[in-house]
Write an enzyme that holds these catalytic residues in place. Structure first.
Site, PDB file in Angstrom:
ATOM      1  N   ASP A  65       0.874  -1.165   0.000  1.00 16.40           N
ATOM      2  CA  ASP A  65       0.000   0.000   0.000  1.00 16.40           C
ATOM      3  C   ASP A  65       0.916   1.222   0.000  1.00 16.40           C
ATOM      4  OD1 ASP A  65      -2.306   1.587   0.114  1.00 16.40           O
ATOM      5  OD2 ASP A  65      -2.327   1.577   2.288  1.00 16.40           O
ATOM      6  N   ASP A  71       0.074   4.990   0.865  1.00 16.54           N
ATOM      7  CA  ASP A  71      -0.097   5.893   2.012  1.00 16.54           C
ATOM      8  C   ASP A  71      -0.146   5.103   3.319  1.00 16.54           C
ATOM      9  OD1 ASP A  71      -0.570   8.612   0.694  1.00 16.54           O
ATOM     10  OD2 ASP A  71      -1.962   7.319  -0.376  1.00 16.54           O
TER      11      ASP A  71
END
Length: 124
Positions: A22, A24
């Site tokens: 991922d 952020d």
């Protein structure tokens, strides 16, 4: 800037077809920018800021759709995308991110619920 040493021994000796990261919160810390943009957006659209806390990790269009009426959605969704792209808050690489990407080079991908434009802005 020197990146701190991160223990990646848990990956050592293991076999993965691919690793998804991922963006952020995993590779980059964008929390200050995210929170500032959503607070400003909430003020502009008359949304109680308490309704937007702890909603990270969802596409902005999903959040906006749950917070404004359908007739306000197009402008409201466009506005949060604009605020996020124009945010002046720093986005920094998290410790270990570069090492993890290098350790899985050729077998990794970065995933995100952000728009392509916002992802490109933050990853730079």
């Amino acid at each position: 800037m020197h990146e701190p040493t991160i223990d990646l021994s848990a990956l050592s000796g293991r076999s993965f077809g691919a690793v998804l990261f991922d963006n952020d919160g995993t590779l980059v810390d964008s929390i200050a920018a995210v929170e500032a943009c959503w607070q400003q957006w909430a003020r502009e659209y008359g949304v109680n800021p308490a309704h937007i806390t702890n909603l990270h990790g969802q596409p902005s269009d999903v959040l906006v759709a749950g917070l404004v009426s359908a007739d306000r959605f197009p402008a409201a969704a466009a506005r949060i995308r604009q605020l996020e792209l124009e945010a002046s808050y720093p986005v920094r690489v998290l410790p270990g991110a570069v090492a993890a990407l290098q350790a899985t080079a050729g077998r990794n991908a970065i995933v995100t619920s952000a728009t392509r434009a916002l992802f490109q802005h933050r990853i730079e």
